[in-house]
Write an enzyme that holds these catalytic residues in place. Structure first.
Site, PDB file in Angstrom:
ATOM      1  N   GLY A   6       0.830  -1.200   0.000  1.00 12.03           N
ATOM      2  CA  GLY A   6       0.000   0.000   0.000  1.00 12.03           C
ATOM      3  C   GLY A   6       0.864   1.250   0.000  1.00 12.03           C
ATOM      4  O   GLY A   6       2.092   1.192  -0.126  1.00 12.03           O
ATOM      5  N   ASP A  27       0.355  -8.938   1.334  1.00 16.34           N
ATOM      6  CA  ASP A  27      -0.690  -8.006   0.878  1.00 16.34           C
ATOM      7  C   ASP A  27      -1.647  -8.734  -0.058  1.00 16.34           C
ATOM      8  O   ASP A  27      -1.227  -9.560  -0.872  1.00 16.34           O
ATOM      9  CB  ASP A  27      -0.043  -6.802   0.156  1.00 16.34           C
ATOM     10  CG  ASP A  27      -0.938  -5.574   0.141  1.00 16.34           C
ATOM     11  OD1 ASP A  27      -2.026  -5.648  -0.442  1.00 16.34           O
ATOM     12  OD2 ASP A  27      -0.551  -4.541   0.730  1.00 16.34           O
ATOM     13  N   LEU A  67      -0.341  -2.857   8.722  1.00 14.62           N
ATOM     14  CA  LEU A  67      -0.898  -1.705   7.997  1.00 14.62           C
ATOM     15  C   LEU A  67      -2.040  -2.114   7.079  1.00 14.62           C
ATOM     16  O   LEU A  67      -2.538  -1.298   6.308  1.00 14.62           O
ATOM     17  CB  LEU A  67       0.200  -1.012   7.175  1.00 14.62           C
ATOM     18  CG  LEU A  67       1.159  -0.187   8.032  1.00 14.62           C
ATOM     19  CD1 LEU A  67       2.399  -0.984   8.370  1.00 14.62           C
ATOM     20  CD2 LEU A  67       1.535   1.092   7.352  1.00 14.62           C
ATOM     21  N   ASN A  93      -5.455 -12.417  13.961  1.00 12.03           N
ATOM     22  CA  ASN A  93      -4.515 -13.416  13.433  1.00 12.03           C
ATOM     23  C   ASN A  93      -3.071 -12.967  13.614  1.00 12.03           C
ATOM     24  O   ASN A  93      -2.201 -13.766  13.985  1.00 12.03           O
ATOM     25  CB  ASN A  93      -4.775 -13.653  11.939  1.00 12.03           C
ATOM     26  CG  ASN A  93      -5.988 -14.520  11.703  1.00 12.03           C
ATOM     27  OD1 ASN A  93      -6.354 -15.330  12.560  1.00 12.03           O
ATOM     28  ND2 ASN A  93      -6.627 -14.350  10.559  1.00 12.03           N
ATOM     29  N   TYR A 139     -14.960   1.362   9.090  1.00 15.15           N
ATOM     30  CA  TYR A 139     -13.537   1.690   9.280  1.00 15.15           C
ATOM     31  C   TYR A 139     -13.285   2.120  10.730  1.00 15.15           C
ATOM     32  O   TYR A 139     -12.416   1.558  11.413  1.00 15.15           O
ATOM     33  CB  TYR A 139     -13.165   2.802   8.315  1.00 15.15           C
ATOM     34  CG  TYR A 139     -11.707   3.202   8.307  1.00 15.15           C
ATOM     35  CD1 TYR A 139     -10.718   2.324   7.868  1.00 15.15           C
ATOM     36  CD2 TYR A 139     -11.317   4.488   8.701  1.00 15.15           C
ATOM     37  CE1 TYR A 139      -9.386   2.709   7.829  1.00 15.15           C
ATOM     38  CE2 TYR A 139      -9.981   4.877   8.660  1.00 15.15           C
ATOM     39  CZ  TYR A 139      -9.021   3.986   8.224  1.00 15.15           C
ATOM     40  OH  TYR A 139      -7.699   4.382   8.187  1.00 15.15           O
TER      41      TYR A 139
HETATM   42  P1  NAD Z   1      -3.502   1.645   1.312  1.00 12.71           P
HETATM   43  O1  NAD Z   1      -4.880   1.244   0.927  1.00 12.71           O
HETATM   44  O2  NAD Z   1      -2.618   2.248   0.303  1.00 12.71           O
HETATM   45  O3  NAD Z   1      -2.735   0.425   1.980  1.00 12.71           O
HETATM   46  C1  NAD Z   1      -3.369  -0.608   2.677  1.00 12.71           C
HETATM   47  C2  NAD Z   1      -2.819  -1.937   2.167  1.00 12.71           C
HETATM   48  O4  NAD Z   1      -3.415  -3.016   2.906  1.00 12.71           O
HETATM   49  C3  NAD Z   1      -3.143  -2.170   0.695  1.00 12.71           C
HETATM   50  O5  NAD Z   1      -1.970  -2.538  -0.001  1.00 12.71           O
HETATM   51  C4  NAD Z   1      -4.166  -3.305   0.724  1.00 12.71           C
HETATM   52  O6  NAD Z   1      -4.130  -4.095  -0.439  1.00 12.71           O
HETATM   53  C5  NAD Z   1      -3.758  -4.052   1.983  1.00 12.71           C
HETATM   54  N1  NAD Z   1      -4.836  -4.852   2.588  1.00 12.71           N
HETATM   55  C6  NAD Z   1      -6.076  -4.426   2.924  1.00 12.71           C
HETATM   56  N2  NAD Z   1      -6.782  -5.443   3.459  1.00 12.71           N
HETATM   57  C7  NAD Z   1      -5.960  -6.519   3.473  1.00 12.71           C
HETATM   58  C8  NAD Z   1      -6.112  -7.860   3.915  1.00 12.71           C
HETATM   59  N3  NAD Z   1      -7.254  -8.313   4.454  1.00 12.71           N
HETATM   60  N4  NAD Z   1      -5.055  -8.705   3.822  1.00 12.71           N
HETATM   61  C9  NAD Z   1      -3.877  -8.258   3.279  1.00 12.71           C
HETATM   62  N5  NAD Z   1      -3.694  -7.010   2.810  1.00 12.71           N
HETATM   63  C10 NAD Z   1      -4.724  -6.152   2.920  1.00 12.71           C
HETATM   64  O7  NAD Z   1      -3.671   2.652   2.559  1.00 12.71           O
HETATM   65  P2  NAD Z   1      -2.569   3.465   3.366  1.00 12.71           P
HETATM   66  O8  NAD Z   1      -2.923   4.886   3.282  1.00 12.71           O
HETATM   67  O9  NAD Z   1      -1.209   3.022   2.998  1.00 12.71           O
HETATM   68  O10 NAD Z   1      -2.894   2.996   4.859  1.00 12.71           O
HETATM   69  C11 NAD Z   1      -2.087   2.033   5.515  1.00 12.71           C
HETATM   70  C12 NAD Z   1      -2.580   1.888   6.958  1.00 12.71           C
HETATM   71  O11 NAD Z   1      -2.477   3.144   7.633  1.00 12.71           O
HETATM   72  C13 NAD Z   1      -4.044   1.456   7.038  1.00 12.71           C
HETATM   73  O12 NAD Z   1      -4.195   0.535   8.104  1.00 12.71           O
HETATM   74  C14 NAD Z   1      -4.765   2.741   7.349  1.00 12.71           C
HETATM   75  O13 NAD Z   1      -5.929   2.508   8.087  1.00 12.71           O
HETATM   76  C15 NAD Z   1      -3.735   3.508   8.170  1.00 12.71           C
HETATM   77  N6  NAD Z   1      -3.946   4.960   8.060  1.00 12.71           N
HETATM   78  C16 NAD Z   1      -3.608   5.645   6.929  1.00 12.71           C
HETATM   79  C17 NAD Z   1      -3.843   7.022   6.856  1.00 12.71           C
HETATM   80  C18 NAD Z   1      -3.463   7.840   5.652  1.00 12.71           C
HETATM   81  O14 NAD Z   1      -3.736   9.060   5.643  1.00 12.71           O
HETATM   82  N7  NAD Z   1      -2.814   7.327   4.642  1.00 12.71           N
HETATM   83  C19 NAD Z   1      -4.442   7.693   7.945  1.00 12.71           C
HETATM   84  C20 NAD Z   1      -4.811   6.940   9.048  1.00 12.71           C
HETATM   85  C21 NAD Z   1      -4.537   5.582   9.113  1.00 12.71           C
END
Ligand code: NAD
Ligand code: UDP
Length: 308
Positions: A6, A27, A67, A93, A139
């Site tokens: 991600g 991922d 993440l 898990n 969420y």
């Molecule tokens: P993103 O969607 O780019 O990355 C999330 C990744 O998790 C993706 O690659 C997705 O394919 C993978 N994923 C989702 N569900 C999955 C599963 N069940 N099994 C395996 N892989 C799975 O989002 P991001 O912005 O990189 O966010 C990463 C983390 O940070 C998330 O947990 C998000 O909640 C948290 N977060 C991000 C922000 C932000 O502003 N970017 C703010 C608050 C929290």
């Protein structure tokens, strides 16, 4: 690392590899993509696994970073059940795995656990104001449940787990189509379209550049004696969405009309982190001003666009 393909995860992979770690990315690509870590294929310290954390995970190492979760409002509202179960069963898990292997654990939580906050700026002690049946609940409540799992695992199993409450973060490799505000504006400026501002644009967000966020996450993962602790990580430079629209145009050196659209239900009115705890305990504070981060981000997307 779960969610390593991600936006934030791929930058964290880069950083940990630079620091000399062996990194495995797990991922499912539900919102991320192999392209985000394509440049790492062939690096002997890196391996990429395609899998879903909702199923039991087999892996052995020193540090588990969770993440994995859809993160943009349109993405998690398209995948409500997946978002809830990823944060519930998936986090469970990975915590089981930490228990079995003795690995340290870091949970990527979110400022969304504060909902539409009445305390401002938000401190870690603020319990939040979340609508449990609103469009963001899959969420927000998923992440709140995941936090509860983490503190329960620390208390009952004695594992070393920490929680990062991440505030809005932006930079290269966000999915241009995922609807988050910075990339939504950049995408429109590239295409010569008006900028969609929801509501009257007076709602605020505090945006953190990805490099700063990665530094904060690394410090939180590395610090001793932090089991069960929760930290706000974000940039307290709070702006209205209209101010952000102006800043993105300045960074791009392009102008566009503003197109006002309906404010989504439960869209938080104000959001700004109190990062006193991270400053005191992790020695961390963001270094990259919004204007500079937006310029890097714009240049990266323009370059990507030119290559297509
Ligand atoms: P993103 O969607 O780019 O990355 C999330 C990744 O998790 C993706 O690659 C997705 O394919 C993978 N994923 C989702 N569900 C999955 C599963 N069940 N099994 C395996 N892989 C799975 O989002 P991001 O912005 O990189 O966010 C990463 C983390 O940070 C998330 O947990 C998000 O909640 C948290 N977060 C991000 C922000 C932000 O502003 N970017 C703010 C608050 C929290
Ligand atoms: N927003 C907007 N136009 C867009 C996307 C978002 O005005 O095209 C607003 C949205 O209403 C919210 C803020 O920008 O107030 C941040 O939205 P985003 O989806 O990036 O993240 P959130 O903090 O809401 O999860």
């Amino acid at each position: 690392m779960a969610g390593g393909a991600g936006f934030i995860g791929s930058h964290l992979c880069d950083r940990l590899l630079r620091d000399g770690w062996f990194v495995t990315s797990l991922d499912s690509f539900v919102t991320g993509s192999a392209a985000n870590v394509g440049h790492l294929v062939g690096n002997p310290l890196f391996s990429m696994r395609v899998g879903d954390i909702r199923h039991p995970v087999d892996w052995n190492g020193d540090l588990i970073l969770n993440l994995a979760s859809p993160a943009s409002p349109p993405a998690y509202q398209r995948e409500r059940m997946l978002t809830l179960t990823t944060n519930a069963e998936g986090t469970r898990n990975l915590l089981e795995l930490a228990r079995q292997t003795g690995a340290r654990f870091l949970q990527a939580s979110t400022s969304e656990v504060y909902g539409d906050p009445e305390e401002h700026p938000q401190r870690e002690t603020y319990p939040g104001r979340v609508n449990p049946i609103g469009p963001r609940s899959c969420y927000d409540e998923g992440k709140r449940y995941a936090e509860a799992l983490v503190v329960a695992a620390v208390a009952e199993w004695g594992i070393d787990a920490r929680i990062a409450r991440i505030f809005n973060t932006y930079g290269p490799r966000m999915d241009l189509g995922d609807g988050r505000v910075v990339v939504a504006f950049i995408g429109c400026l590239i295409e010569g379209l008006p900028l969609p501002v929801f509501g009257d644009g007076s709602q605020t967000r505090s945006l953190c550049y990805i490099e700063d966020m990665v530094e904060g996450l690394v410090r939180l993962a590395a610090g001793p004696g932090l089991a069960g602790e929760v930290f706000n990580l974000g940039n307290p430079d709070e702006r209205t969405i209209l101010e952000l629209a102006e800043a993105v145009q300045q960074a791009a050196g392009r102008r566009a009309a503003i197109e006002y659209q309906e404010l989504p239900h439960d869209d938080p009115t104000r959001r700004c982190p109190d990062i006193t705890k991270a400053m005191e305990r992790l020695g961390w504070a963001p270094q990259v001003p919004l204007e500079e981060g937006l310029k890097h981000t714009w240049d990266w997307y323009l370059d990507q666009h030119a290559r297509q």
